[in-house]
Design a protein around this motif. Sequence first.
Motif, mmCIF file in Angstrom:
data_model
loop_
_atom_site.group_PDB
_atom_site.id
_atom_site.type_symbol
_atom_site.label_atom_id
_atom_site.label_comp_id
_atom_site.label_asym_id
_atom_site.label_seq_id
_atom_site.Cartn_x
_atom_site.Cartn_y
_atom_site.Cartn_z
ATOM 1 N N LEU A 1 -16.283 10.928 -0.379
ATOM 2 C CA LEU A 1 -17.376 9.962 -0.259
ATOM 3 C C LEU A 1 -18.541 10.314 -1.192
ATOM 4 C CD1 LEU A 1 -17.374 9.430 3.609
ATOM 5 C CD2 LEU A 1 -16.571 7.841 1.851
ATOM 6 N N LYS A 2 -18.880 11.597 -1.291
ATOM 7 C CA LYS A 2 -20.009 12.027 -2.117
ATOM 8 C C LYS A 2 -19.793 11.675 -3.590
ATOM 9 C CE LYS A 2 -22.701 16.098 -3.400
ATOM 10 N NZ LYS A 2 -22.896 17.540 -3.166
ATOM 11 N N TYR A 3 -18.564 11.892 -4.075
ATOM 12 C CA TYR A 3 -18.279 11.670 -5.487
ATOM 13 C C TYR A 3 -17.570 10.341 -5.753
ATOM 14 C CZ TYR A 3 -19.692 16.501 -6.062
ATOM 15 O OH TYR A 3 -20.409 17.668 -6.062
ATOM 16 N N LYS A 4 -17.448 9.524 -4.699
ATOM 17 C CA LYS A 4 -16.826 8.185 -4.807
ATOM 18 C C LYS A 4 -15.441 8.276 -5.457
ATOM 19 C CE LYS A 4 -21.144 5.663 -4.883
ATOM 20 N NZ LYS A 4 -22.298 6.448 -5.142
ATOM 21 N N LEU A 5 -14.620 9.208 -4.959
ATOM 22 C CA LEU A 5 -13.296 9.433 -5.538
ATOM 23 C C LEU A 5 -12.247 8.465 -4.998
ATOM 24 C CD1 LEU A 5 -13.261 13.333 -5.357
ATOM 25 C CD2 LEU A 5 -13.776 11.902 -7.321
ATOM 26 N N MET B 1 0.862 -1.185 0.000
ATOM 27 C CA MET B 1 0.000 0.000 0.000
ATOM 28 C C MET B 1 0.897 1.233 0.000
ATOM 29 S SD MET B 1 -2.917 1.134 2.772
ATOM 30 C CE MET B 1 -4.000 -0.230 2.464
ATOM 31 N N GLY B 2 0.665 2.115 -0.964
ATOM 32 C CA GLY B 2 1.475 3.314 -1.088
ATOM 33 C C GLY B 2 1.085 4.389 -0.084
ATOM 34 N N ARG B 3 1.884 5.451 -0.093
ATOM 35 C CA ARG B 3 1.671 6.547 0.856
ATOM 36 C C ARG B 3 0.312 7.207 0.656
ATOM 37 N NH1 ARG B 3 5.590 11.596 0.484
ATOM 38 N NH2 ARG B 3 4.303 11.810 -1.351
ATOM 39 N N HIS C 1 -3.764 30.220 1.376
ATOM 40 C CA HIS C 1 -4.954 29.468 0.972
ATOM 41 C C HIS C 1 -4.626 28.602 -0.237
ATOM 42 C CE1 HIS C 1 -8.105 31.600 3.388
ATOM 43 N NE2 HIS C 1 -7.085 32.423 3.521
ATOM 44 N N HIS C 2 -4.872 27.317 -0.119
ATOM 45 C CA HIS C 2 -4.707 26.376 -1.220
ATOM 46 C C HIS C 2 -6.107 25.979 -1.664
ATOM 47 C CE1 HIS C 2 -0.316 25.497 -0.596
ATOM 48 N NE2 HIS C 2 -0.630 26.204 0.476
ATOM 49 N N ILE C 3 -6.467 26.363 -2.882
ATOM 50 C CA ILE C 3 -7.824 26.189 -3.379
ATOM 51 C C ILE C 3 -7.806 25.063 -4.413
ATOM 52 C CG2 ILE C 3 -9.748 27.331 -4.538
ATOM 53 C CD1 ILE C 3 -8.294 30.004 -3.436
ATOM 54 N N PHE C 4 -8.622 24.041 -4.177
ATOM 55 C CA PHE C 4 -8.649 22.865 -5.037
ATOM 56 C C PHE C 4 -9.985 22.766 -5.752
ATOM 57 C CE2 PHE C 4 -5.412 21.929 -1.938
ATOM 58 C CZ PHE C 4 -4.429 21.305 -2.688
ATOM 59 N N THR C 5 -9.914 22.544 -7.060
ATOM 60 C CA THR C 5 -11.114 22.353 -7.866
ATOM 61 C C THR C 5 -10.911 21.127 -8.752
ATOM 62 O OG1 THR C 5 -10.259 23.816 -9.598
ATOM 63 C CG2 THR C 5 -11.696 24.813 -7.933
ATOM 64 N N SER D 1 -1.079 16.862 -1.477
ATOM 65 C CA SER D 1 -0.572 15.938 -2.499
ATOM 66 C C SER D 1 -1.602 14.855 -2.819
ATOM 67 C CB SER D 1 0.758 15.321 -2.074
ATOM 68 O OG SER D 1 0.608 14.511 -0.943
ATOM 69 N N LEU D 2 -2.398 14.430 -1.826
ATOM 70 C CA LEU D 2 -3.456 13.454 -2.084
ATOM 71 C C LEU D 2 -4.499 14.032 -3.045
ATOM 72 C CD1 LEU D 2 -4.865 10.715 -1.484
ATOM 73 C CD2 LEU D 2 -6.055 11.900 0.366
ATOM 74 N N LEU D 3 -4.898 15.282 -2.821
ATOM 75 C CA LEU D 3 -5.895 15.899 -3.693
ATOM 76 C C LEU D 3 -5.359 16.045 -5.114
ATOM 77 C CD1 LEU D 3 -7.404 18.538 -1.259
ATOM 78 C CD2 LEU D 3 -8.541 16.513 -2.166
ATOM 79 N N LYS D 4 -4.084 16.416 -5.261
ATOM 80 C CA LYS D 4 -3.491 16.509 -6.600
ATOM 81 C C LYS D 4 -3.419 15.130 -7.246
ATOM 82 C CE LYS D 4 -0.196 19.396 -5.003
ATOM 83 N NZ LYS D 4 1.050 20.140 -4.983
ATOM 84 N N TYR D 5 -3.109 14.114 -6.461
ATOM 85 C CA TYR D 5 -3.056 12.733 -6.944
ATOM 86 C C TYR D 5 -4.425 12.284 -7.443
ATOM 87 C CZ TYR D 5 -2.553 7.624 -6.531
ATOM 88 O OH TYR D 5 -2.551 6.270 -6.759
ATOM 89 N N MET D 6 -5.487 12.792 -6.806
ATOM 90 C CA MET D 6 -6.855 12.424 -7.184
ATOM 91 C C MET D 6 -7.382 13.263 -8.349
ATOM 92 S SD MET D 6 -8.481 11.843 -3.424
ATOM 93 C CE MET D 6 -9.673 10.561 -3.739
#
Length: 82
Positions: free
Chosen positions: A76-80, A1-3, A42-46, A27-32
């Motif tokens: 969870l909402k978007y099953k990512l 299992m990776g990081r 502020h780090h804004i993710f879309t 980094s997890l959000l960028k990976y997704m």
Amino acid sequence: MGRQEKLLTQILRGTSDSNIAFDGLCSLLKYMGFEERIRGDHHIFTKDGVAEILNLQPKSGKAKPYQVKQVRDVILKYKLGE
């Protein structure tokens, strides 16, 4: 299992929201597939197909617990996490 997978499991479990490293969460959000924009601390993710905009700020190198919960709710909402 990776990081990334370990961090995702930790976030989805929801037992240690106050112990999530801010850099790891970003980094997890960028990976997704989220795109990051930075304005000050502020780090804004879309992401296409996700209506919510995630606005994260670090606090002593950690992510704020309520923001970790917001990220978990979006995953969870978007099953990512699959």
